[in-house]
Design an enzyme around this catalytic site. Structure first.
Site, PDB file in Angstrom:
ATOM      1  N   LYS A 194      -0.769  -3.974  -3.430  1.00 30.18           N
ATOM      2  CA  LYS A 194      -1.975  -3.409  -2.820  1.00 30.18           C
ATOM      3  C   LYS A 194      -2.029  -1.941  -3.189  1.00 30.18           C
ATOM      4  O   LYS A 194      -1.441  -1.111  -2.524  1.00 30.18           O
ATOM      5  CB  LYS A 194      -1.884  -3.601  -1.312  1.00 30.18           C
ATOM      6  CG  LYS A 194      -2.979  -2.956  -0.524  1.00 30.18           C
ATOM      7  CD  LYS A 194      -4.239  -3.763  -0.640  1.00 30.18           C
ATOM      8  CE  LYS A 194      -5.372  -3.154   0.113  1.00 30.18           C
ATOM      9  NZ  LYS A 194      -5.592  -1.767  -0.158  1.00 30.18           N
ATOM     10  N   SER A 198       0.798  -1.218   0.000  1.00 38.82           N
ATOM     11  CA  SER A 198       0.000   0.000   0.000  1.00 38.82           C
ATOM     12  C   SER A 198       0.834   1.273   0.000  1.00 38.82           C
ATOM     13  O   SER A 198       1.560   1.541  -0.944  1.00 38.82           O
ATOM     14  CB  SER A 198      -0.957  -0.050   1.191  1.00 38.82           C
ATOM     15  OG  SER A 198      -1.941   0.930   1.081  1.00 38.82           O
TER      16      SER A 198
END
Length: 388
Positions: free
Chosen positions: A328, A303
């Site tokens: 992600k 992320s």
């Protein structure tokens, strides 16, 4: 697999993966202002990408109808999310969501242990936070954790062990007791600790014998970006830096952008879309653009940490060493449901400065290595030479 008692496993195991990543992925313009309704986090399905507003309305309506019928709005919302195919969509109780928001603020309730599961299933302590209840009890790195409150932990996922340490099943608060069964060599003993409110130690700095500074970022909680900037400023002039993002499950993207600003002189960090609207994130000017830099990553780099890695790689600022990152790279928007619970639904995804999509693909390092990654990073830094 590794974890620590900051990252708790939820009481409903089916949402474990999403909750583990909850505060690992606060991607957003709105995070800077703390606006609850602004976009925030995670990984889209095709249907979620094409009709995020309709998806959101379906989940909200399901919760409202269940509440009107005297049923659980949260369970109804969970079923609606499951049917939607939204891979990272999830529903959280009000208490769970508040818990993770506290974690993003750099606070958590626990005993201060990091742990990992060995290949034989044993749970080993990998780090003890200074000043924590675990440290006060004399627990050391390398000790084996045998049980928590009488429950044997061998063979269990670390996330479950973390949940036991935190007392999630009972919403355990600071001051509550937890009994640990421990082993060190031939010694087997028990310790009863009291959980405490602890501050996360998300940025640590150490110097290697050759003069290289290793800045380890565990998660992008509040204040981490400035902490990275300070660490860079305090590193001796021209000394190489290893930015260790291994195992970093993400966090506040605003903090990742601030961290990027420590190494870039302005410019693009990432682009992203929310409900079809294109937006961009930019670094602040004035970062150190000459110091040799290696970004160290692995499959646990997710992320916001991937967003930072992609910016440094695409902008030619760092050599990326390690293994392919998690992949992600999407955005969720949180919405309050009628009973106070929270649904997080996918609304978009981000791309690196060169336009590469991270979601489902990850970032491929410039130099792929699995073993002795830090040693290889040092070798790469020596090859980059003195920037003067």
């Amino acid at each position: 697999m590794s974890g620590r008692d900051l990252f708790c496993q939820p009481r409903r195991a089916g949402r474990g993966a999403a909750l583990t990543l909850l505060f690992a992925s606060v991607l957003v313009a709105g995070a800077a202002t703390g606006s609850f309704g602004d976009p925030d986090r995670k990984s889209p399905s095709p249907s979620a990408r094409s009709t995020p507003a309709a998806h959101r309305e379906t989940v909200t309506d399901a919760a409202a109808e269940a509440m009107a019928d005297g049923k659980s709005p949260m369970e109804a919302a969970e079923r609606a999310v499951s049917r939607s195919g939204d891979r990272w969509g999830a529903v959280y109780s009000q208490g769970e969501y508040e818990e993770f928001e506290e974690a993003l603020d750099g606070q958590y309730t626990g005993v201060g242990l990091w742990a990992r599961r060995e290949s034989d299933g044993r749970i080993e302590v990998t780090r003890v936070q200074s000043g924590s209840p675990a440290a006060a009890a004399g627990i050391r790195t390398g000790d084996r954790l045998r049980s928590v409150d009488g429950e044997k932990v061998d063979g269990r996922p670390v996330t479950e062990v973390v949940s036991l340490l935190r007392g999630d099943a009972d919403d355990a608060a600071a001051g509550t007791k937890v009994s640990l069964g421990l082993e060190r060599g031939t010694r087997v003993w028990s310790e009863t600790l009291r959980r405490a409110r602890l501050s996360t130690d998300s940025v640590t700095v150490r110097k290697l014998p050759g003069g290289v500074s290793v800045i380890k970022v565990a998660a992008f909680t509040k204040g981490v970006g400035d902490a990275v900037r300070t660490a860079v400023e305090q590193t001796p002039e021209h000394a190489g830096i290893v930015l260790d993002l291994r195992g970093n499950s993400g966090g506040l993207v605003t903090e990742a952008v601030t961290a990027a600003s420590a190494f870039l002189d302005g410019g693009l960090v990432a682009t992203y879309d929310v409900n079809g609207a294109q937006r961009s994130l930019h670094a602040d000017p004035g970062g150190d653009t000459t110091r040799p830099l290696v970004a160290l990553v692995d499959g646990g780099t997710m992320s916001a940490a991937e967003l930072l890695t992609g910016a440094l790689q695409d902008r030619g600022r760092a050599v990326v060493v390690g293994s392919r990152t998690f992949g992600k790279g999407s955005i969720q928007m949180p919405s309050r449901l009628p009973d106070g619970s929270v649904a997080e639904l996918t609304v978009g995804h981000y791309r690196t400065p060169a336009g590469h999509t991270v979601d489902g693909r990850g970032i491929t390092p410039d130099l792929e290595v699995d073993a002795e990654a830090l040693e290889r990073a040092e070798t790469v830094l020596s090859g980059l030479g003195d920037p003067s």
